[in-house]
Design a protein around this motif. Structure first.
Motif, PDB file in Angstrom:
ATOM      1  N   ILE A   4     -12.082  -4.080  -5.489  1.00  0.00           N
ATOM      2  CA  ILE A   4     -11.908  -2.908  -4.832  1.00  0.00           C
ATOM      3  C   ILE A   4     -11.256  -1.877  -5.850  1.00  0.00           C
ATOM      4  CG2 ILE A   4     -10.988  -4.000  -2.751  1.00  0.00           C
ATOM      5  CD1 ILE A   4      -7.937  -3.805  -4.195  1.00  0.00           C
ATOM      6  N   LYS A   5     -11.928  -1.929  -6.971  1.00  0.00           N
ATOM      7  CA  LYS A   5     -11.430  -0.993  -7.930  1.00  0.00           C
ATOM      8  C   LYS A   5     -11.729   0.474  -7.525  1.00  0.00           C
ATOM      9  CE  LYS A   5     -11.568  -1.031 -13.077  1.00  0.00           C
ATOM     10  NZ  LYS A   5     -11.794  -0.068 -13.527  1.00  0.00           N
ATOM     11  N   ASN A   6     -10.852   1.249  -7.942  1.00  0.00           N
ATOM     12  CA  ASN A   6     -10.875   2.669  -7.553  1.00  0.00           C
ATOM     13  C   ASN A   6     -10.952   3.170  -5.929  1.00  0.00           C
ATOM     14  OD1 ASN A   6     -10.802   3.183 -10.188  1.00  0.00           O
ATOM     15  ND2 ASN A   6     -12.884   3.044 -10.459  1.00  0.00           N
ATOM     16  N   LEU A  18       5.531  -8.329   3.415  1.00  0.00           N
ATOM     17  CA  LEU A  18       3.814  -8.487   3.255  1.00  0.00           C
ATOM     18  C   LEU A  18       3.538  -7.191   2.505  1.00  0.00           C
ATOM     19  CD1 LEU A  18       2.580 -10.218   6.368  1.00  0.00           C
ATOM     20  CD2 LEU A  18       3.353 -11.233   4.271  1.00  0.00           C
ATOM     21  N   GLY A  19       3.938  -6.069   2.851  1.00  0.00           N
ATOM     22  CA  GLY A  19       3.632  -4.967   2.110  1.00  0.00           C
ATOM     23  C   GLY A  19       3.690  -4.519   0.727  1.00  0.00           C
ATOM     24  N   LYS A  20       4.790  -5.099   0.391  1.00  0.00           N
ATOM     25  CA  LYS A  20       4.985  -5.294  -1.403  1.00  0.00           C
ATOM     26  C   LYS A  20       3.977  -5.759  -1.908  1.00  0.00           C
ATOM     27  CE  LYS A  20      10.013  -3.967  -1.556  1.00  0.00           C
ATOM     28  NZ  LYS A  20      11.128  -4.523  -1.565  1.00  0.00           N
ATOM     29  N   GLN A  21       3.771  -6.957  -1.222  1.00  0.00           N
ATOM     30  CA  GLN A  21       2.850  -7.960  -2.103  1.00  0.00           C
ATOM     31  C   GLN A  21       1.169  -7.407  -1.897  1.00  0.00           C
ATOM     32  OE1 GLN A  21       3.475 -11.250  -3.632  1.00  0.00           O
ATOM     33  NE2 GLN A  21       1.508 -10.685  -4.662  1.00  0.00           N
ATOM     34  N   MET A  22       1.100  -6.716  -0.896  1.00  0.00           N
ATOM     35  CA  MET A  22      -0.339  -6.065  -0.688  1.00  0.00           C
ATOM     36  C   MET A  22      -0.543  -4.941  -1.737  1.00  0.00           C
ATOM     37  SD  MET A  22      -0.929  -5.485   3.188  1.00  0.00           S
ATOM     38  CE  MET A  22      -0.532  -6.760   4.510  1.00  0.00           C
ATOM     39  N   VAL A  23       0.667  -3.986  -1.812  1.00  0.00           N
ATOM     40  CA  VAL A  23       0.496  -3.138  -2.689  1.00  0.00           C
ATOM     41  C   VAL A  23       0.384  -3.504  -4.333  1.00  0.00           C
ATOM     42  CG1 VAL A  23       2.031  -1.043  -3.805  1.00  0.00           C
ATOM     43  CG2 VAL A  23       1.759  -1.555  -1.283  1.00  0.00           C
ATOM     44  N   ALA A  31      -7.164  -1.014  -7.423  1.00  0.00           N
ATOM     45  CA  ALA A  31      -7.466   0.160  -6.242  1.00  0.00           C
ATOM     46  C   ALA A  31      -6.102   0.881  -6.575  1.00  0.00           C
ATOM     47  CB  ALA A  31      -6.887  -0.745  -4.983  1.00  0.00           C
ATOM     48  N   VAL A  32      -6.361   2.181  -5.925  1.00  0.00           N
ATOM     49  CA  VAL A  32      -5.577   3.303  -5.917  1.00  0.00           C
ATOM     50  C   VAL A  32      -4.737   3.205  -4.723  1.00  0.00           C
ATOM     51  CG1 VAL A  32      -4.841   5.922  -5.846  1.00  0.00           C
ATOM     52  CG2 VAL A  32      -6.987   4.947  -7.127  1.00  0.00           C
TER      53      VAL A  32
END
Ligand SMILES: NC(=O)c1ccc[n+]([C@@H]2O[C@H](COP(=O)([O-])OP(=O)(O)OC[C@H]3O[C@@H](n4cnc5c(N)ncnc54)[C@H](O)[C@@H]3O)[C@@H](O)[C@H]2O)c1
Length: 245
Positions: A4-6, A18-23, A31-32
């Motif tokens: 999922i680079k870039n 869950l959001g913190k881990q996803m980020v 990923a950006v």
């Protein structure tokens, strides 16, 4: 494979469990990632204040993010708005509370879907994920809450069940625009819940443990990659087998 680079990806509720881990995981993978949340203890450069229940906030937010990053490869509807009386037993839920929860959560997800998918249609690609739950799929086993003050709120069943089918509708509607829409349905995630609940849960679930945020991010990651480019309208259940028994 599986990169999922870039890619530019927005996670609503990006400051939650869950959001913190996803980020952090998706950023580690190149990923950006924009964390979009109503609240941050400390706001970093790619953090964005966005309220999924507020039409102007969502419209202006999506526009501002698109103008800044020039594309939107992925959007994860992961925010978890709820009232302070969330968790009331069914017979004690005031109608107004039910309405507010459905409005903030299901309708907030609808709003994000509408604004984001139209933006993705203009650019001609994108992957949107709605975070659902095993409780959008099966009824709760109330025995796991015995001896605790915990329960599973009724509105959650209606919200997540509704989201599962809204996702199928949207996958069909936007398929010809090469936009994919999927759900991820986690089982219970360990978050320092009471021992008796955790023990009851572990005893029942086939893999004998609660999930972790990392278990869930792997599924989200996959659906955001180009390797999932033929997967749409799917409900990826990540629950240690809870829902198959
Ligand atoms: N934790 C679990 O056991 C579990 C299990 C199954 C499904 N889920 C689903 O996963 C998603 C994330 O859950 P979680 O446990 O990380 O929740 P959480 O409560 O830890 O985090 C939710 C985040 O959403 C943010 N938020 C609340 N209202 C908002 C709004 N109006 N606009 C923008 N952001 C808002 C909060 O500030 C918070 O950072 C939810 O959809 C939830 O239903 C969680």
């Amino acid at each position: 494979m599986f990169s999922i680079k870039n890619k530019v990806i927005v996670i609503t509720g990006g400051n939650g469990l869950l959001g913190k881990q996803m980020v952090s995981t998706l950023r580690d993978q190149g990923a950006v990632v924009i964390a979009a949340d109503i609240y941050f203890e400390e706001k970093n450069e790619d953090d964005f204040i966005l309220d999924i229940t507020d039409e102007n906030s969502v419209k202006n937010g999506v526009e501002a993010i698109f103008n800044k990053y020039k594309r939107l490869d992925g959007w994860v509807n992961n925010a978890y708005p709820r009232t302070s009386d969330w968790g009331n037993k069914f017979e004690n839920i005031p109608l107004d509370s039910w309405r507010k929860n459905v409005d903030m959560h299901l309708n907030g997800y609808f709003l994000c879907c509408q604004v984001v998918l139209e933006q993705m249609r203009e650019q001609g690609f994108g992957s949107l994920i709605n975070m659902s739950s095993i409780y959008g799929l099966v009824g709760p086993d109330f025995t796991v809450y015995e001896g605790t003050e915990m329960t599973m709120p009724a509105a959650y069943a209606a919200i997540k069940g509704g989201l599962n089918n809204l996702t199928r509708y949207l996958a069909s509607y936007y398929g010809s625009s090469q936009i994919r829409v999927n759900t991820v349905s986690p089982g219970g995630i360990y978050d320092n819940q009471e021992d008796s609940f955790v023990n009851n849960y572990n005893k029942k679930v086939p893999l004998k443990r609660m999930g972790s945020p990392k278990d869930i991010v792997s599924a989200v990651f996959y659906l955001l990659t180009d390797e999932a480019s033929y997967v749409t309208g799917h409900n990826l259940v990540v629950d240690g087998g809870w829902s198959i028994i």
